[in-house]
Design a protein around this motif. Structure first.
Motif, mmCIF file in Angstrom:
data_model
loop_
_atom_site.group_PDB
_atom_site.id
_atom_site.type_symbol
_atom_site.label_atom_id
_atom_site.label_comp_id
_atom_site.label_asym_id
_atom_site.label_seq_id
_atom_site.Cartn_x
_atom_site.Cartn_y
_atom_site.Cartn_z
ATOM 1 N N PHE A 39 0.798 -1.218 0.000
ATOM 2 C CA PHE A 39 0.000 0.000 0.000
ATOM 3 C C PHE A 39 0.838 1.278 0.000
ATOM 4 C CE2 PHE A 39 -2.754 -3.246 1.974
ATOM 5 C CZ PHE A 39 -3.638 -3.358 0.919
ATOM 6 N N GLU A 40 1.955 1.277 0.695
ATOM 7 C CA GLU A 40 2.806 2.475 0.700
ATOM 8 C C GLU A 40 3.378 2.731 -0.691
ATOM 9 O OE1 GLU A 40 3.289 4.909 3.012
ATOM 10 O OE2 GLU A 40 1.641 3.858 3.990
ATOM 11 N N GLU A 41 3.805 1.678 -1.361
ATOM 12 C CA GLU A 41 4.311 1.813 -2.730
ATOM 13 C C GLU A 41 3.192 2.233 -3.683
ATOM 14 O OE1 GLU A 41 6.958 -1.498 -3.981
ATOM 15 O OE2 GLU A 41 6.683 -2.124 -1.899
ATOM 16 N N ALA A 42 2.017 1.656 -3.476
ATOM 17 C CA ALA A 42 0.866 2.018 -4.307
ATOM 18 C C ALA A 42 0.514 3.487 -4.103
ATOM 19 C CB ALA A 42 -0.325 1.126 -3.975
ATOM 20 N N LYS A 43 0.605 3.944 -2.865
ATOM 21 C CA LYS A 43 0.318 5.348 -2.565
ATOM 22 C C LYS A 43 1.285 6.266 -3.313
ATOM 23 C CE LYS A 43 0.955 7.954 1.483
ATOM 24 N NZ LYS A 43 0.880 8.033 2.940
ATOM 25 N N GLU A 64 -6.863 8.810 -1.293
ATOM 26 C CA GLU A 64 -7.371 9.259 0.013
ATOM 27 C C GLU A 64 -7.553 8.075 0.958
ATOM 28 O OE1 GLU A 64 -7.642 12.340 1.214
ATOM 29 O OE2 GLU A 64 -6.795 13.029 -0.685
ATOM 30 N N THR A 65 -7.955 6.947 0.416
ATOM 31 C CA THR A 65 -8.085 5.738 1.222
ATOM 32 C C THR A 65 -6.727 5.327 1.772
ATOM 33 O OG1 THR A 65 -9.949 5.005 -0.120
ATOM 34 C CG2 THR A 65 -8.865 3.333 1.204
ATOM 35 N N TYR A 66 -5.701 5.394 0.941
ATOM 36 C CA TYR A 66 -4.351 5.055 1.391
ATOM 37 C C TYR A 66 -3.881 6.011 2.474
ATOM 38 C CZ TYR A 66 -3.813 2.014 -2.689
ATOM 39 O OH TYR A 66 -3.949 1.034 -3.632
#
Length: 86
Positions: A39-43, A64-66
């Motif tokens: 998720f951090e990389e996706a963000k 915003e979800t991240y």
């Protein structure tokens, strides 16, 4: 299935530097990273994408979800991915 996702990640990582300004690539990269639970990389990839396509409401919502919570991202990951690919 996980093996295929990991292979896809390997290929995306090889292309990431070359295609860092390609919004189509970045969008799919965000979805792949999300599916892998990164998720951090996706963000970070979402931020890069939104710099290129600032009016993409779906990606803004995902970003915003991240930002709001990792646990929320985890809970939403499967549902969001499923909706993207069906």
């Amino acid at each position: 299935a996980l093996e295929n996702l990991e292979k896809a990640e390997e290929l995306y990582n090889q292309l990431a530097r070359e295609l860092q300004d390609n919004p189509e690539f970045l969008e799919q990269y965000v979805y792949l990273l999300r599916e892998l639970g990164r998720f951090e990389e996706a963000k970070k990839a979402a931020v890069s994408y939104l710099r290129l396509v600032p009016d993409d409401g779906s990606m803004q919502e995902l970003y915003e979800t991240y930002k709001s919570s990792r646990s929320t991202c985890s809970a939403l990951s499967h549902n969001l991915w499923y909706n993207d690919w069906r």
